[in-house]
Enzyme design. Structure first.
Site, PDB file in Angstrom:
ATOM      1  N   LYS A  13      31.130  43.582  46.875  1.00 28.95           N
ATOM      2  CA  LYS A  13      30.657  42.189  46.723  1.00 28.95           C
ATOM      3  C   LYS A  13      30.275  41.588  48.078  1.00 28.95           C
ATOM      4  O   LYS A  13      29.217  40.984  48.222  1.00 28.95           O
ATOM      5  CB  LYS A  13      31.747  41.305  46.071  1.00 28.95           C
ATOM      6  CG  LYS A  13      32.178  41.763  44.704  1.00 28.95           C
ATOM      7  CD  LYS A  13      33.184  40.811  44.071  1.00 28.95           C
ATOM      8  CE  LYS A  13      34.513  40.737  44.787  1.00 28.95           C
ATOM      9  NZ  LYS A  13      35.286  42.002  44.796  1.00 28.95           N
ATOM     10  N   ARG A  88      37.231  33.890  38.983  1.00 35.24           N
ATOM     11  CA  ARG A  88      38.035  35.076  38.678  1.00 35.24           C
ATOM     12  C   ARG A  88      38.897  34.879  37.434  1.00 35.24           C
ATOM     13  O   ARG A  88      39.606  35.792  37.039  1.00 35.24           O
ATOM     14  CB  ARG A  88      38.965  35.369  39.853  1.00 35.24           C
ATOM     15  CG  ARG A  88      38.367  36.273  40.891  1.00 35.24           C
ATOM     16  CD  ARG A  88      39.266  36.247  42.103  1.00 35.24           C
ATOM     17  NE  ARG A  88      39.467  37.541  42.652  1.00 35.24           N
ATOM     18  CZ  ARG A  88      38.972  37.908  43.835  1.00 35.24           C
ATOM     19  NH1 ARG A  88      38.238  37.091  44.540  1.00 35.24           N
ATOM     20  NH2 ARG A  88      39.224  39.096  44.300  1.00 35.24           N
ATOM     21  N   ARG A 122      38.074  50.750  55.021  1.00 34.63           N
ATOM     22  CA  ARG A 122      37.321  49.546  55.413  1.00 34.63           C
ATOM     23  C   ARG A 122      37.851  48.959  56.728  1.00 34.63           C
ATOM     24  O   ARG A 122      39.047  48.892  56.972  1.00 34.63           O
ATOM     25  CB  ARG A 122      37.444  48.495  54.317  1.00 34.63           C
ATOM     26  CG  ARG A 122      36.855  47.145  54.755  1.00 34.63           C
ATOM     27  CD  ARG A 122      36.651  46.207  53.634  1.00 34.63           C
ATOM     28  NE  ARG A 122      37.867  45.894  52.916  1.00 34.63           N
ATOM     29  CZ  ARG A 122      37.894  45.181  51.801  1.00 34.63           C
ATOM     30  NH1 ARG A 122      36.769  44.733  51.282  1.00 34.63           N
ATOM     31  NH2 ARG A 122      39.023  44.927  51.193  1.00 34.63           N
ATOM     32  N   ARG A 155      42.331  44.954  56.836  1.00 32.18           N
ATOM     33  CA  ARG A 155      42.931  43.850  56.091  1.00 32.18           C
ATOM     34  C   ARG A 155      44.346  44.188  55.644  1.00 32.18           C
ATOM     35  O   ARG A 155      44.612  45.307  55.235  1.00 32.18           O
ATOM     36  CB  ARG A 155      42.058  43.521  54.871  1.00 32.18           C
ATOM     37  CG  ARG A 155      41.135  42.360  55.116  1.00 32.18           C
ATOM     38  CD  ARG A 155      40.119  42.196  54.050  1.00 32.18           C
ATOM     39  NE  ARG A 155      40.627  42.059  52.693  1.00 32.18           N
ATOM     40  CZ  ARG A 155      39.868  41.782  51.640  1.00 32.18           C
ATOM     41  NH1 ARG A 155      38.580  41.587  51.811  1.00 32.18           N
ATOM     42  NH2 ARG A 155      40.380  41.684  50.437  1.00 32.18           N
ATOM     43  N   ARG A 166      45.811  44.326  43.093  1.00 32.49           N
ATOM     44  CA  ARG A 166      44.504  43.645  43.028  1.00 32.49           C
ATOM     45  C   ARG A 166      43.668  44.215  41.884  1.00 32.49           C
ATOM     46  O   ARG A 166      42.998  43.472  41.175  1.00 32.49           O
ATOM     47  CB  ARG A 166      43.759  43.804  44.369  1.00 32.49           C
ATOM     48  CG  ARG A 166      44.372  42.951  45.469  1.00 32.49           C
ATOM     49  CD  ARG A 166      44.002  43.439  46.846  1.00 32.49           C
ATOM     50  NE  ARG A 166      42.581  43.436  47.099  1.00 32.49           N
ATOM     51  CZ  ARG A 166      41.994  44.166  48.047  1.00 32.49           C
ATOM     52  NH1 ARG A 166      42.701  44.961  48.804  1.00 32.49           N
ATOM     53  NH2 ARG A 166      40.706  44.089  48.218  1.00 32.49           N
TER      54      ARG A 166
HETATM   55  P1  AP5 Z   1      33.260  45.199  50.357  1.00 34.13           P
HETATM   56  O1  AP5 Z   1      31.848  44.736  50.401  1.00 34.13           O
HETATM   57  O2  AP5 Z   1      34.200  44.731  51.422  1.00 34.13           O
HETATM   58  O3  AP5 Z   1      33.867  44.997  48.883  1.00 34.13           O
HETATM   59  P2  AP5 Z   1      34.341  43.679  48.135  1.00 34.13           P
HETATM   60  O4  AP5 Z   1      33.943  43.821  46.703  1.00 34.13           O
HETATM   61  O5  AP5 Z   1      33.884  42.468  48.872  1.00 34.13           O
HETATM   62  O6  AP5 Z   1      35.899  43.919  48.243  1.00 34.13           O
HETATM   63  P3  AP5 Z   1      37.084  42.924  48.527  1.00 34.13           P
HETATM   64  O7  AP5 Z   1      38.263  43.835  48.778  1.00 34.13           O
HETATM   65  O8  AP5 Z   1      36.763  41.949  49.601  1.00 34.13           O
HETATM   66  O9  AP5 Z   1      37.245  42.222  47.177  1.00 34.13           O
HETATM   67  P4  AP5 Z   1      38.450  41.480  46.632  1.00 34.13           P
HETATM   68  O10 AP5 Z   1      37.879  40.877  45.430  1.00 34.13           O
HETATM   69  O11 AP5 Z   1      39.662  42.321  46.434  1.00 34.13           O
HETATM   70  O12 AP5 Z   1      38.883  40.539  47.830  1.00 34.13           O
HETATM   71  P5  AP5 Z   1      38.563  39.016  48.180  1.00 34.13           P
HETATM   72  O13 AP5 Z   1      38.379  38.944  49.638  1.00 34.13           O
HETATM   73  O14 AP5 Z   1      37.529  38.444  47.296  1.00 34.13           O
HETATM   74  O15 AP5 Z   1      33.224  46.807  50.369  1.00 34.13           O
HETATM   75  C1  AP5 Z   1      34.418  47.564  50.415  1.00 34.13           C
HETATM   76  C2  AP5 Z   1      34.222  48.761  51.366  1.00 34.13           C
HETATM   77  O16 AP5 Z   1      33.258  49.642  50.816  1.00 34.13           O
HETATM   78  C3  AP5 Z   1      33.677  48.414  52.768  1.00 34.13           C
HETATM   79  O17 AP5 Z   1      34.306  49.225  53.717  1.00 34.13           O
HETATM   80  C4  AP5 Z   1      32.183  48.717  52.674  1.00 34.13           C
HETATM   81  O18 AP5 Z   1      31.673  49.090  53.943  1.00 34.13           O
HETATM   82  C5  AP5 Z   1      32.188  49.890  51.710  1.00 34.13           C
HETATM   83  N1  AP5 Z   1      30.971  50.023  50.900  1.00 34.13           N
HETATM   84  C6  AP5 Z   1      30.400  49.073  50.105  1.00 34.13           C
HETATM   85  N2  AP5 Z   1      29.313  49.576  49.489  1.00 34.13           N
HETATM   86  C7  AP5 Z   1      29.209  50.868  49.886  1.00 34.13           C
HETATM   87  C8  AP5 Z   1      28.291  51.928  49.584  1.00 34.13           C
HETATM   88  N3  AP5 Z   1      27.272  51.748  48.737  1.00 34.13           N
HETATM   89  N4  AP5 Z   1      28.474  53.119  50.182  1.00 34.13           N
HETATM   90  C9  AP5 Z   1      29.496  53.315  51.020  1.00 34.13           C
HETATM   91  N5  AP5 Z   1      30.405  52.371  51.365  1.00 34.13           N
HETATM   92  C10 AP5 Z   1      30.254  51.157  50.794  1.00 34.13           C
HETATM   93  O19 AP5 Z   1      39.952  38.320  47.772  1.00 34.13           O
HETATM   94  C11 AP5 Z   1      41.145  38.577  48.492  1.00 34.13           C
HETATM   95  C12 AP5 Z   1      42.288  37.804  47.878  1.00 34.13           C
HETATM   96  O20 AP5 Z   1      42.016  36.383  47.933  1.00 34.13           O
HETATM   97  C13 AP5 Z   1      42.569  38.073  46.404  1.00 34.13           C
HETATM   98  O21 AP5 Z   1      43.390  39.212  46.212  1.00 34.13           O
HETATM   99  C14 AP5 Z   1      43.265  36.763  45.981  1.00 34.13           C
HETATM  100  O22 AP5 Z   1      44.603  36.745  46.425  1.00 34.13           O
HETATM  101  C15 AP5 Z   1      42.492  35.710  46.765  1.00 34.13           C
HETATM  102  N6  AP5 Z   1      41.335  35.148  46.031  1.00 34.13           N
HETATM  103  C16 AP5 Z   1      40.019  35.236  46.402  1.00 34.13           C
HETATM  104  N7  AP5 Z   1      39.231  34.624  45.504  1.00 34.13           N
HETATM  105  C17 AP5 Z   1      40.062  34.131  44.534  1.00 34.13           C
HETATM  106  C18 AP5 Z   1      39.833  33.423  43.327  1.00 34.13           C
HETATM  107  N8  AP5 Z   1      38.600  33.077  42.910  1.00 34.13           N
HETATM  108  N9  AP5 Z   1      40.913  33.112  42.559  1.00 34.13           N
HETATM  109  C19 AP5 Z   1      42.175  33.433  42.947  1.00 34.13           C
HETATM  110  N10 AP5 Z   1      42.448  34.108  44.075  1.00 34.13           N
HETATM  111  C20 AP5 Z   1      41.404  34.465  44.875  1.00 34.13           C
END
Ligand code: AP5
Length: 217
Positions: A13, A88, A122, A155, A166
């Protein structure tokens, strides 16, 4: 255009939203990034939510909704935005309906094997937030951001037991939302069963975007 990038942890994402943001000149609004910034600054909000992030649990809806509503009311979101990591839960999706009209939801469907492999490798830049992967997208110099020279870090929630939580939260509370948007016929699915280069996934996303939105946006 108002977009949602929807998908599991590690689905890509953040990686894809930042490219869409640059190409279309719309802000990338990532709730996870906002929360991690608050935690690292030690703000009142940061103190309140740190435990949830560390455990890989969802932050309570009322806290998230307030943060997003404030962010979307800022000037730069007036002509569109891309939401990453929000909504979410169903109450969040309903709250978002009161804030804006969503044009398109891009759903990333990524296999669990790919996710675990991605998250354990990552690394993120502390200064500019650029995302790397030690296997698929390594920086030119170990531990240093190619874009700004900042330090790269792993992270806290990219540990195996937290990744499991997660993924469970995603399956139980977030995935059912796809149906909520599917009923409006604004969902475009991007399926990544095995690892594909980022540029290839981006081509699929741009093609879904450009065939779904009116020509002028
Ligand atoms: P990346 O782009 O970092 O993936 P992502 O989907 O953004 O993953 P996140 O781990 O950030 O998602 P998340 O939903 O768990 O965390 P968030 O920060 O939103 O890619 C991942 C890896 O893959 C990278 O190393 C990248 O380089 C690699 N990659 C990507 N595409 C590739 C490809 N095609 N080929 C090779 N490599 C590739 O949330 C964190 C926390 O915040 C949650 O757990 C929760 O506690 C809280 N939170 C956030 N939003 C909410 C909400 N709306 N409600 C409640 N709690 C929330």
């Amino acid at each position: 255009m108002n977009l949602i990038m929807f998908g599991p942890p590690g689905g890509g994402k953040g990686t894809y939203s930042s490219r869409i943001s640059e190409r279309y000149g719309i802000p990338h609004v990532a709730t996870g990034d906002i929360f991690r910034r608050e935690v690292s600054e030690g703000s009142d909000l940061g103190k309140k939510i740190k435990g949830y992030l560390d455990r890989g649990e969802l932050v309570p809806d009322e806290v998230v909704n307030e943060v997003v509503e404030r962010r979307l009311s800022e000037e730069d979101c007036r002509d569109g935005f891309i939401l990453d990591g929000y909504p979410r839960t169903l109450p969040q999706a309903e709250a978002l309906d009161e804030m804006a009209k969503i044009d398109l939801v891009i759903v990333l469907e990524v296999s669990e094997e790919v996710i675990i492999n991605r998250l354990s490798n990552r690394r993120i830049c502390r200064r500019c937030g650029e995302i790397y992967n030690l296997r698929s997208m390594p920086p030119k110099r170990e531990g240093v951001c190619d874009k700004c020279g900042g330090e790269l870090y792993q992270r806290e929630d990219d540990r195996p037991e937290v990744i499991r939580n997660r993924l469970e939260e995603y399956r139980e509370r977030t995935q059912p939302l796809i149906e909520f948007y599917r009923r409006r016929n604004i969902v475009r699915e991007i399926v990544v069963r095995e690892e594909k280069p980022v540029d290839e996934v981006m081509r699929m996303i741009y093609s879904a975007l450009e065939s779904s939105l009116p020509a002028e946006v």
